[in-house]
Design a protein around this motif. Structure first.
Motif, PDB file in Angstrom:
ATOM      1  N   LEU A   1      24.202  18.671  55.852  1.00 12.30           N
ATOM      2  CA  LEU A   1      24.230  18.971  57.238  1.00 12.30           C
ATOM      3  C   LEU A   1      24.020  19.937  57.517  1.00 12.30           C
ATOM      4  N   ASP A   2      23.524  21.174  56.600  1.00 11.42           N
ATOM      5  CA  ASP A   2      23.497  22.451  56.653  1.00 11.42           C
ATOM      6  C   ASP A   2      24.563  23.342  57.337  1.00 11.42           C
ATOM      7  N   MET A   3      25.887  23.089  56.760  1.00 15.10           N
ATOM      8  CA  MET A   3      26.891  23.776  57.108  1.00 15.10           C
ATOM      9  C   MET A   3      27.262  25.015  56.768  1.00 15.10           C
ATOM     10  N   GLY A   4      27.811  25.979  57.269  1.00 21.70           N
ATOM     11  CA  GLY A   4      28.484  27.148  56.793  1.00 21.70           C
ATOM     12  C   GLY A   4      29.522  26.891  55.915  1.00 21.70           C
ATOM     13  N   ASP A   5      29.750  27.946  54.990  1.00 19.15           N
ATOM     14  CA  ASP A   5      31.017  27.680  53.960  1.00 19.15           C
ATOM     15  C   ASP A   5      32.297  27.219  54.873  1.00 19.15           C
TER      16      ASP A   5
ATOM     17  N   ILE B   1      25.411  -0.651  54.283  1.00 19.55           N
ATOM     18  CA  ILE B   1      24.447   0.114  54.753  1.00 19.55           C
ATOM     19  C   ILE B   1      23.325  -0.540  55.658  1.00 19.55           C
ATOM     20  N   THR B   2      23.303  -1.945  55.165  1.00 20.15           N
ATOM     21  CA  THR B   2      22.289  -2.670  55.800  1.00 20.15           C
ATOM     22  C   THR B   2      23.392  -3.794  56.716  1.00 20.15           C
ATOM     23  N   GLY B   3      24.621  -3.796  56.433  1.00 18.69           N
ATOM     24  CA  GLY B   3      25.240  -4.898  57.251  1.00 18.69           C
ATOM     25  C   GLY B   3      26.242  -4.306  58.264  1.00 18.69           C
ATOM     26  N   ARG B   4      27.270  -3.616  57.805  1.00 19.75           N
ATOM     27  CA  ARG B   4      28.249  -2.841  58.940  1.00 19.75           C
ATOM     28  C   ARG B   4      27.299  -1.860  59.910  1.00 19.75           C
ATOM     29  N   TRP B   5      26.544  -0.871  59.024  1.00 21.15           N
ATOM     30  CA  TRP B   5      25.965   0.166  59.729  1.00 21.15           C
ATOM     31  C   TRP B   5      24.557  -0.310  60.020  1.00 21.15           C
ATOM     32  N   GLY B   6      23.998  -1.431  59.776  1.00 23.21           N
ATOM     33  CA  GLY B   6      22.580  -1.702  59.922  1.00 23.21           C
ATOM     34  C   GLY B   6      22.108  -1.653  61.448  1.00 23.21           C
ATOM     35  N   PRO B   7      23.042  -2.184  62.292  1.00 22.62           N
ATOM     36  CA  PRO B   7      22.615  -2.276  63.748  1.00 22.62           C
ATOM     37  C   PRO B   7      22.785  -0.826  64.546  1.00 22.62           C
ATOM     38  N   VAL B   8      23.332   0.038  63.769  1.00 22.25           N
ATOM     39  CA  VAL B   8      23.655   1.522  64.377  1.00 22.25           C
ATOM     40  C   VAL B   8      22.212   2.038  64.944  1.00 22.25           C
ATOM     41  N   SER B   9      22.217   2.747  65.935  1.00 24.63           N
ATOM     42  CA  SER B   9      20.963   3.512  66.576  1.00 24.63           C
ATOM     43  C   SER B   9      21.041   4.992  65.894  1.00 24.63           C
ATOM     44  N   TYR B  10      22.241   5.337  66.117  1.00 25.44           N
ATOM     45  CA  TYR B  10      22.521   6.992  65.532  1.00 25.44           C
ATOM     46  C   TYR B  10      23.770   7.063  65.032  1.00 25.44           C
ATOM     47  N   MET B  11      23.914   7.978  63.869  1.00 20.82           N
ATOM     48  CA  MET B  11      25.288   8.659  63.855  1.00 20.82           C
ATOM     49  C   MET B  11      25.148  10.055  64.095  1.00 20.82           C
ATOM     50  N   ILE B  12      26.113  10.332  64.851  1.00 25.07           N
ATOM     51  CA  ILE B  12      25.825  11.853  65.446  1.00 25.07           C
ATOM     52  C   ILE B  12      27.008  12.563  64.362  1.00 25.07           C
ATOM     53  N   ALA B  13      26.682  13.443  63.296  1.00 26.66           N
ATOM     54  CA  ALA B  13      27.499  14.281  62.811  1.00 26.66           C
ATOM     55  C   ALA B  13      28.326  15.208  63.502  1.00 26.66           C
ATOM     56  N   ILE B  14      29.781  15.306  63.490  1.00 23.77           N
ATOM     57  CA  ILE B  14      30.484  16.200  64.421  1.00 23.77           C
ATOM     58  C   ILE B  14      30.911  17.407  63.550  1.00 23.77           C
ATOM     59  N   VAL B  15      30.286  18.557  63.399  1.00 23.91           N
ATOM     60  CA  VAL B  15      30.989  19.690  62.978  1.00 23.91           C
ATOM     61  C   VAL B  15      31.355  20.898  63.668  1.00 23.91           C
TER      62      VAL B  15
END
Length: 280
Positions: free
Chosen positions: A241-245, A170-184
Motif C-alpha cells: 500500500l506504499d505506506m510510511g513506517d 477470492i472468487t466466492g465471498r469477495w468475487g462480486p466486490v467492485s472495489y476494496m478501498i484500503a483505509i490508511v
C-alpha cells in the motif's frame, strides 16, 4: 400611489434594510475577530429549482427533536451490507460514485488544515478487481510464512483448512466486490505533529462520511472490514500500500452492489445505550 403599491414598497424596503443589517453585522463581527457560524448566514429568500434532498426524511421522528430536518435521518439510514447480500456478477460500477464517497471523506474533521504543510491523515488506496486479488494473495503468502509463529492454529492441518477457505473466498465471498478501498492512517510529518489517536479519529470520521454517503445510492452494498489482523499490520502490507513506517492500515471499505437494493434499515437504538451525564 395606491395603498397596495405603497404596501409593496414598504415590504420591499423592510426586507432590503434587514439584509443590509445582516451583512453589516456579519462584517463587523469578522473585523472584531468574533467567530461567525453558519447560524449567522443570510437566510435563503428564493429556493433553487430542481434541488433534491440528499437524504430521505420519511423516517425522521420530529417528536425526538423538532429542529432536526435532514442530518439525523441520513445517519440513521446508514447501512452495512455484508457478502451474503452482494449481487453476483454485477455490472461495472460508475467511478463517479467512488469519487463522491471520497469527496464526503474529505469533509470529515481534522486539525491539520490549521497548519501549513499538514495534509489530511487519511490515505485511501482504491483496489480494483486485479489489485484486490493481488492483496488477497499477499495475505495468503504472509500466512504461509508466519502461521507457526502466530500461534493461531493448533496444527498444519488446521491451518491448511483455513488457507483453503480463505483462497476460495477470492472468487466466492469477495468475487462480486467492485472495489476494496484500503483505509490508511498517515502519521503527520509537518510542522505540527498531532497525537496518534487524533489522526486515527480523523480517519474514522472520514470513513463514517463515506459510509453515510454510500447510502445515497440504493444499489450499493458497503461495509468496513478490519481484514485479517496479522496480514493487515504486516510489513508486506505496508509495502503493497506504499505506506510510511509509522502509518497504520485500518482495514478496507468494501464497495459492492446490493442483491436487494430496496433493503431498508429498520433498526432502532434506545438512548440508554449511550452513557450520558449532564452537569449544569
Amino acid at each position: 400611489m395606491s395603498s397596495q403599491n405603497a404596501s409593496i414598497v414598504a415590504t420591499a424596503s423592510t426586507v432590503l434594510l434587514g439584509v443590509a443589517w445582516l451583512v453589516a453585522n456579519r462584517n463587523f463581527r469578522r473585523e472584531k475577530g468574533v467567530a461567525v457560524t453558519d447560524a449567522d448566514s443570510l437566510p435563503s429568500i428564493v429556493g433553487s429549482e430542481g434541488d433534491e434532498d440528499i437524504c430521505d426524511n420519511s423516517n425522521s421522528d420530529s417528536s425526538i427533536n423538532p429542529l432536526d430536518l435532514t442530518v439525523l435521518p441520513c445517519i440513521r439510514n446508514r447501512r452495512s451490507i455484508f457478502p451474503n447480500g452482494f449481487k453476483k456478477n454485477p455490472p461495472a460500477l460508475d467511478e463517479g460514485i467512488i469519487h463522491s464517497l471520497l469527496d464526503a471523506a474529505l469533509y470529515g474533521p481534522f486539525h491539520g488544515k490549521c497548519y501549513a504543510g499538514n495534509q489530511h491523515p487519511a490515505k485511501f488506496v482504491i483496489l480494483g478487481k486485479e489489485s484486490m486479488v493481488d492483496m488477497q494473495l499477499l495475505t495468503l503468502d504472509y500466512y504461509d510464512v508466519h502461521w507457526k509463529d502466530l500461534g493461531c492454529w493448533s496444527s498444519e492441518e488446521v491451518y491448511q483448512s483455513f488457507r483453503n477457505c480463505t483462497q476460495d473466498e477470492i472468487t466466492g465471498r469477495w468475487g462480486p466486490v467492485s472495489y476494496m478501498i484500503a483505509i490508511v492512517m498517515r502519521r503527520q510529518a509537518g510542522p505540527k505533529r498531532f497525537p496518534e489517536w487524533e489522526e486515527a479519529a480523523a480517519v474514522a470520521c472520514a470513513v463514517q462520511n463515506m459510509h453515510t454517503q454510500s447510502t445515497k445510492f440504493k444499489h450499493l452494498a458497503c461495509y468496513w472490514s478490519s481484514w485479517h489482523n496479522a496480514a493487515r499490520d504486516s510489513m508486506e502490507m505496508k509495502k503493497f500500500l506504499d505506506m510510511g513506517d509509522e502509518d497504520k492500515c485500518m482495514g478496507f471499505f468494501i464497495v459492492a452492489q446490493a442483491k436487494n437494493p430496496e433493503f431498508q434499515v429498520r433498526r432502532t437504538r434506545e438512548r440508554s445505550l449511550l452513557d450520558v451525564e449532564w452537569r449544569l
